[in-house]
Design an enzyme around this catalytic site. Structure first.
Site, mmCIF file in Angstrom:
data_model
loop_
_atom_site.group_PDB
_atom_site.id
_atom_site.type_symbol
_atom_site.label_atom_id
_atom_site.label_comp_id
_atom_site.label_asym_id
_atom_site.label_seq_id
_atom_site.Cartn_x
_atom_site.Cartn_y
_atom_site.Cartn_z
ATOM 1 N N LYS A 206 1.553 -8.539 4.842
ATOM 2 C CA LYS A 206 1.262 -7.713 6.011
ATOM 3 C C LYS A 206 0.895 -6.295 5.571
ATOM 4 C CE LYS A 206 3.484 -5.698 10.004
ATOM 5 N NZ LYS A 206 4.695 -5.595 10.811
ATOM 6 N N GLU A 212 5.717 -7.723 -5.596
ATOM 7 C CA GLU A 212 5.722 -9.100 -6.093
ATOM 8 C C GLU A 212 4.401 -9.796 -5.771
ATOM 9 O OE1 GLU A 212 8.066 -7.625 -4.296
ATOM 10 O OE2 GLU A 212 10.071 -8.423 -4.683
ATOM 11 N N GLY A 267 7.279 -9.054 9.948
ATOM 12 C CA GLY A 267 7.087 -10.026 8.867
ATOM 13 C C GLY A 267 7.846 -11.325 9.094
ATOM 14 N N ARG A 268 9.117 -11.205 9.482
ATOM 15 C CA ARG A 268 9.935 -12.422 9.641
ATOM 16 C C ARG A 268 9.639 -13.163 10.938
ATOM 17 N NH1 ARG A 268 12.522 -7.721 9.498
ATOM 18 N NH2 ARG A 268 13.697 -6.977 11.282
ATOM 19 N N GLU A 353 17.962 -9.967 8.201
ATOM 20 C CA GLU A 353 17.096 -8.784 8.121
ATOM 21 C C GLU A 353 16.977 -8.125 9.501
ATOM 22 O OE1 GLU A 353 13.383 -7.730 5.216
ATOM 23 O OE2 GLU A 353 13.004 -9.329 6.643
ATOM 24 N N HIS A 384 30.232 -32.679 0.434
ATOM 25 C CA HIS A 384 30.856 -32.940 -0.868
ATOM 26 C C HIS A 384 30.886 -31.667 -1.706
ATOM 27 C CE1 HIS A 384 30.811 -37.177 0.101
ATOM 28 N NE2 HIS A 384 29.634 -36.916 0.668
ATOM 29 N N LYS A 512 13.673 -0.893 -3.343
ATOM 30 C CA LYS A 512 12.268 -0.911 -3.789
ATOM 31 C C LYS A 512 11.952 0.385 -4.535
ATOM 32 C CE LYS A 512 10.298 -3.536 0.075
ATOM 33 N NZ LYS A 512 9.396 -3.484 1.218
HETATM 34 O O1 F6P Z 1 11.049 -6.321 1.678
HETATM 35 C C1 F6P Z 1 11.204 -6.928 2.935
HETATM 36 C C2 F6P Z 1 9.887 -7.181 3.556
HETATM 37 O O2 F6P Z 1 9.378 -5.988 3.992
HETATM 38 C C3 F6P Z 1 10.001 -8.195 4.684
HETATM 39 O O3 F6P Z 1 10.352 -7.625 5.888
HETATM 40 C C4 F6P Z 1 8.639 -8.800 4.672
HETATM 41 O O4 F6P Z 1 8.630 -10.037 5.327
HETATM 42 C C5 F6P Z 1 8.391 -8.924 3.195
HETATM 43 O O5 F6P Z 1 8.969 -7.762 2.644
HETATM 44 C C6 F6P Z 1 6.956 -9.046 2.776
HETATM 45 O O6 F6P Z 1 6.186 -7.986 3.243
HETATM 46 P P1 F6P Z 1 4.615 -8.023 3.222
HETATM 47 O O7 F6P Z 1 4.160 -9.146 4.105
HETATM 48 O O8 F6P Z 1 4.181 -6.691 3.750
HETATM 49 O O9 F6P Z 1 4.174 -8.249 1.804
#
Ligand code: F6P
Length: 545
Positions: A206, A212, A267-268, A353, A384, A512
């Site tokens: 987003k 990452e 995002g979520r 979150e 289990h 971060k």
């Molecule tokens: O670090 C958390 C977060 O900001 C989440 O809220 C989000 O879903 C995820 O990182 C990924 O963010 P993006 O879609 O901006 O890469």
């Protein structure tokens, strides 16, 4: 609005809790043969049995009073209408617009967002069909066989969990692979088995600023170019989903290959947007549409059903009952369905979150608990492993059991065995086993009175452990849409009651920033180590490796 512990309805619940906290569900069931009828309800394809909770009719009435006093209904209407309820980011929260099938406009800042939503869906449809039909091919003219989906958090969990949950609905000929972690081992292993010529890369971010995802995309691009492709071929193989068009084009993604999303989608909460592109590529556009339809059905239920019959509200207030009155700190999700095995991980982000907060938007620190730890795993495996703690540990862990009545694969009598375990667990948690029952059993096995009395406590099950059971006829894209939207709205209801903003996530930012500072120090040993002694030593160890 005052913090909820100061409200009249909270005080009434507090008094009611003191009066009822010693009631045992075993007795409540024995006293009332209609308990299941009283405390079960159905909406969409979900039947909810919440009779195995530490509640009476009065408890529920008082919990609904709390929901009313905290204005759950008014705030729910605001959510659907596009009110800027994410105040810290000054944003509307409109994941529901992404699956709005009412034909009605949804207005944000004076503008109907539905035409943009429809246009994005049309773009997804054409793209997916073109990939599936071979209209869109790789740079050597080969049809795409694989999709590498790169993203993390909300740009990963939804697509990953949905494609896994809906495995029987997959489109033949396309395999979707996910990479989220910056751990190079993951992308190394995935790329090692992918054919570059017929792999489509979908990068989802987003913000287009997540470390990452950017790193993994760069690595995938290097791998692609190393396979013999030219720079100009990237446009045929790399697409992205982002609300940051400027950054995406700067990164080298052709504008035509950018699927939009908007800052009014968290995002979520984003799997319903083009973030769901890997889902559509895996299952076909029709199944993706069914998922949206299912979520819309739950939206309509949430929006129009009185609180007393409203599934997200019932689940939400029950959670508050255990967290704020019984002191429960976690909530376990137990899908009895192998394909739903990653569902707890999805709800983990959604819930933790959203509601892992300790201040109000009005600037007050909270002196009460908010979101619980969400955890879980598939049945019967957990029985289990960790169920021991739920049955006999010293902490109260409310549970949601989930079971489709029909399996995707009816093999022998496996499904009856699976269901028997699911129902048997809810029964054991509720009724427990008394000391008298244990002693009688031991004596029947030949134990002396003294030995039986000494041995008994370890074998006693206190019982009175709460659980909800959610039954579905079968896991289909539509039903899964119902389920996901149910949990989204449950989280919303709880956030309203607790008076927090469920739609920002400032808690992820500090790590971060410090992570970036550490990275610079790891990569340049001339930078002075000016942090605490622990972090300095850890950096030093890494520098010396
Ligand atoms: O670090 C958390 C977060 O900001 C989440 O809220 C989000 O879903 C995820 O990182 C990924 O963010 P993006 O879609 O901006 O890469």
């Amino acid at each position: 609005m005052a913090q909820f512990t100061k409200l009249k309805s909270f005080e009434a619940l507090q008094a009611h809790f003191e009066q009822t906290k010693t009631l045992h569900m075993r007795d409540l069931f024995a006293q009332d043969a209609t308990r299941f009828e009283k405390f079960s309800t159905k909406a969409c394809d979900i039947e909810l049995d919440y009779s195995k909770n530490r509640i009476t009719e009065e408890t529920m009435a008082k919990l609904f009073d709390l929901a009313r006093e905290t204005q759950v209904e008014e705030k729910r209407d605001g959510l659907f209408a596009g009110a800027k309820i994410n105040t810290s980011e000054d944003r509307a929260v409109l994941h529901t617009a992404l699956r709005n099938k009412s034909g009605e406009p949804v207005i944000v800042d004076g503008q109907d967002v539905m035409p943009e939503v429809e246009a994005a869906l049309a773009k997804i449809k054409t793209f997916v069909n073109d990939v599936h039909n071979g209209v869109r091919k790789g740079y050597t003219g080969k049809q795409f066989t694989d999709v590498l989906a790169i993203g993390i958090g909300g740009s990963f969990l939804g697509p990953k969990v949905m494609t896994e949950a809906l495995k029987p609905y997959r489109h033949e000929g396309i395999n979707v692979h996910f990479v989220a972690n910056v751990d190079g081992t993951h992308i190394h292993d995935v790329l090692a088995k992918l054919p570059a010529e017929s792999t489509l890369v979908v990068m989802s971010s987003k913000s287009f600023g997540t470390q990452e995802t950017l790193k993994n995309t760069e690595t995938a691009r290097e791998w692609f170019l190393a396979s013999g492709a030219e720079f100009g071929d990237i446009a045929k193989h790399f697409v992205c989903v982002s609300s940051n068009i400027a950054k995406a084009t700067e990164f080298g993604i052709a504008e035509d290959n950018i699927f939009p999303m908007w800052d009014w989608v968290g995002g979520r909460y984003s799997l319903w947007s083009a973030i769901g592109l890997p889902i559509a590529l895996s299952l076909g556009f029709e199944n993706f549409s069914e998922l949206l339809e299912g979520a819309y059905e739950m939206d309509v239920h949430f929006k129009t059903t009185p609180l007393e019959e409203n599934l997200p509200v019932i689940l939400g207030v029950l959670g508050v009952w255990y967290i704020n009155f019984y002191g429960a700190q976690s909530h376990v999700l137990l899908p009895y369905d192998h394909y739903l095995r990653a569902f707890p991980a999805y709800v983990q982000q959604l819930d933790m979150e959203s509601n892992g907060k300790s201040a109000t938007p009005g600037g007050e620190y909270l002196d009460y608990a908010t979101g619980p730890v969400i955890w879980g795993g598939e049945g019967t495996n957990g029985q289990h492993a960790f169920h021991q703690l739920i049955h006999q540990g010293k902490v109260l862990i409310p549970a949601d059991f989930m079971l489709p009545l029909q399996s995707q694969h009816e093999v022998s009598n496996h499904h009856a065995m699976l269901a028997s375990n699911c129902f048997g667990q809810t029964q054991a948690l509720m009724q427990g086993k008394t000391e008298a029952e244990v002693i009688a059993e031991l004596k029947a096995k030949g134990y002396s009175e003294d030995d039986a009395a000494k041995e008994a406590p370890q074998r006693v099950f206190e019982g009175n452990k709460p659980s909800n059971t959610l039954l579905f006829s079968k896991i289909t894209p539509r039903t899964l849409g119902n389920i996901i939207a149910l949990y989204e709205h449950k989280v919303f209801v709880q956030g309203i009651i607790w008076g927090i903003n469920s739609f920002d996530q400032w808690g992820v930012e500090l790590g971060k920033v410090l992570g970036n500072d550490v990275l610079a120090k790891l990569e340049d040993s001339n930078i002075a180590l000016d942090g605490d002694s622990s972090t300095n030593a850890l950096i030093e160890r890494f520098r010396q490796r």
